[in-house]
Design an enzyme around this catalytic site. Sequence first.
Site, PDB file in Angstrom:
ATOM      1  CG  ASP A   1      -8.633   0.057   9.443  1.00 31.62           C
ATOM      2  OD1 ASP A   1      -9.364   0.701  10.205  1.00 31.62           O
ATOM      3  OD2 ASP A   1      -9.074  -0.858   8.718  1.00 31.62           O
TER       4      ASP A   1
ATOM      5  CG  ASP B   1      -5.579  -3.295  -2.240  1.00 32.23           C
ATOM      6  OD1 ASP B   1      -5.218  -2.858  -1.126  1.00 32.23           O
ATOM      7  OD2 ASP B   1      -6.004  -4.448  -2.412  1.00 32.23           O
TER       8      ASP B   1
ATOM      9  CD  GLU C   1       1.307   0.789   7.153  1.00 32.11           C
ATOM     10  OE1 GLU C   1       1.065   0.958   5.944  1.00 32.11           O
ATOM     11  OE2 GLU C   1       0.946  -0.236   7.768  1.00 32.11           O
ATOM     12  CG  ASP C   2      -1.034   2.090   2.958  1.00 36.71           C
ATOM     13  OD1 ASP C   2      -0.755   1.718   4.114  1.00 36.71           O
ATOM     14  OD2 ASP C   2      -1.573   1.336   2.131  1.00 36.71           O
TER      15      ASP C   2
ATOM     16  N   GLY D   1       0.774  -1.250   0.000  1.00 36.19           N
ATOM     17  CA  GLY D   1       0.000   0.000   0.000  1.00 36.19           C
ATOM     18  C   GLY D   1       0.798   1.287   0.000  1.00 36.19           C
TER      19      GLY D   1
ATOM     20  CE  LYS E   1      -9.748   3.401   7.222  1.00 35.86           C
ATOM     21  NZ  LYS E   1     -10.225   2.070   6.763  1.00 35.86           N
TER      22      LYS E   1
HETATM   23  P1  IMP Z   1      -4.394  -2.162  10.139  1.00 36.01           P
HETATM   24  O1  IMP Z   1      -3.474  -3.296  10.472  1.00 36.01           O
HETATM   25  O2  IMP Z   1      -5.843  -2.514  10.424  1.00 36.01           O
HETATM   26  O3  IMP Z   1      -3.980  -0.857  10.797  1.00 36.01           O
HETATM   27  O4  IMP Z   1      -4.394  -1.981   8.579  1.00 36.01           O
HETATM   28  C1  IMP Z   1      -3.297  -1.554   7.918  1.00 36.01           C
HETATM   29  C2  IMP Z   1      -3.273  -1.945   6.457  1.00 36.01           C
HETATM   30  O5  IMP Z   1      -4.531  -2.362   5.948  1.00 36.01           O
HETATM   31  C3  IMP Z   1      -2.891  -0.724   5.652  1.00 36.01           C
HETATM   32  O6  IMP Z   1      -1.501  -0.622   5.521  1.00 36.01           O
HETATM   33  C4  IMP Z   1      -3.590  -0.964   4.337  1.00 36.01           C
HETATM   34  O7  IMP Z   1      -2.764  -1.715   3.479  1.00 36.01           O
HETATM   35  C5  IMP Z   1      -4.807  -1.760   4.701  1.00 36.01           C
HETATM   36  N1  IMP Z   1      -5.983  -0.857   4.857  1.00 36.01           N
HETATM   37  C6  IMP Z   1      -6.500  -0.372   6.006  1.00 36.01           C
HETATM   38  N2  IMP Z   1      -7.559   0.434   5.782  1.00 36.01           N
HETATM   39  C7  IMP Z   1      -7.717   0.453   4.425  1.00 36.01           C
HETATM   40  C8  IMP Z   1      -8.638   1.137   3.551  1.00 36.01           C
HETATM   41  O8  IMP Z   1      -9.527   1.912   3.972  1.00 36.01           O
HETATM   42  N3  IMP Z   1      -8.459   0.907   2.221  1.00 36.01           N
HETATM   43  C9  IMP Z   1      -7.484   0.092   1.719  1.00 36.01           C
HETATM   44  N4  IMP Z   1      -6.591  -0.561   2.499  1.00 36.01           N
HETATM   45  C10 IMP Z   1      -6.712  -0.378   3.841  1.00 36.01           C
HETATM   46 MG    MG Z   2      -0.494  -1.283   3.951  1.00 32.58          MG
END
Ligand code: IMP
Ligand code: MG
Length: 190
Positions: A108, A164, A104-105, A49, A136
Amino acid sequence: MPDDIIINNDRFTLYLSEEEIQNKVKDLAAQINRDYQNKVPIFIGILNGSFIFFADLIRQVTVDCEVDFLKLSSYGDAKISSGQVRLLKDLNCQVRGRDIIVVEDIIDSGLSIDFMKRLITKENPASFRVVTLLLKKTVAKLDFPIDYVGFEIPPEFVVGYGLDYAQKVRNLRSIFRLAPRESGASSEKD
Ligand code: IMP
Ligand code: MG
């Protein structure tokens, strides 16, 4: 670029324009340039991402730096996290004694960045910081601060600029968010 796009039968609307994103990238790089004067940080991008944000950010960085990548997976092709983080590609660089900036992109749930932090800090870097384009905040469960945040966004699914949906649309220059379902519309797809 239209304000609305359809991906896999879901409608997405424009959320952050190319110009807003590029201005923010310059702001973030300016903060990093100020904070890392006379240091040689290693920027670590989390694939897939962050690749576009990473490339834009690094070209605004003026301090000497190195780059490396690692690859995590947690989402598969879904719109919500599976809750499990897997390491798909490890680092090639020596972390010990170095100033690390993870790129990081989007953060979440916070699971991926928490996993990353534990993986890297156990190698004893001189410092560890995180830059993310999107956060977020209301859903991220984190017991450490995120040092550089581009935009705090509501807990909605967003795509484009590296992010994506089922591996598609990473090449969009702007960021789009999932549009609310119109009431009465027969748009159920599940
Ligand atoms: P986390 O582990 O839940 O914080 O998610 C992190 C990863 O999930 C990010 O680096 C993204 O690659 C993917 N991700 C989280 N939210 C989104 C979204 O809204 N759209 C697309 N990819 C997401
Ligand atoms: Mg990612």
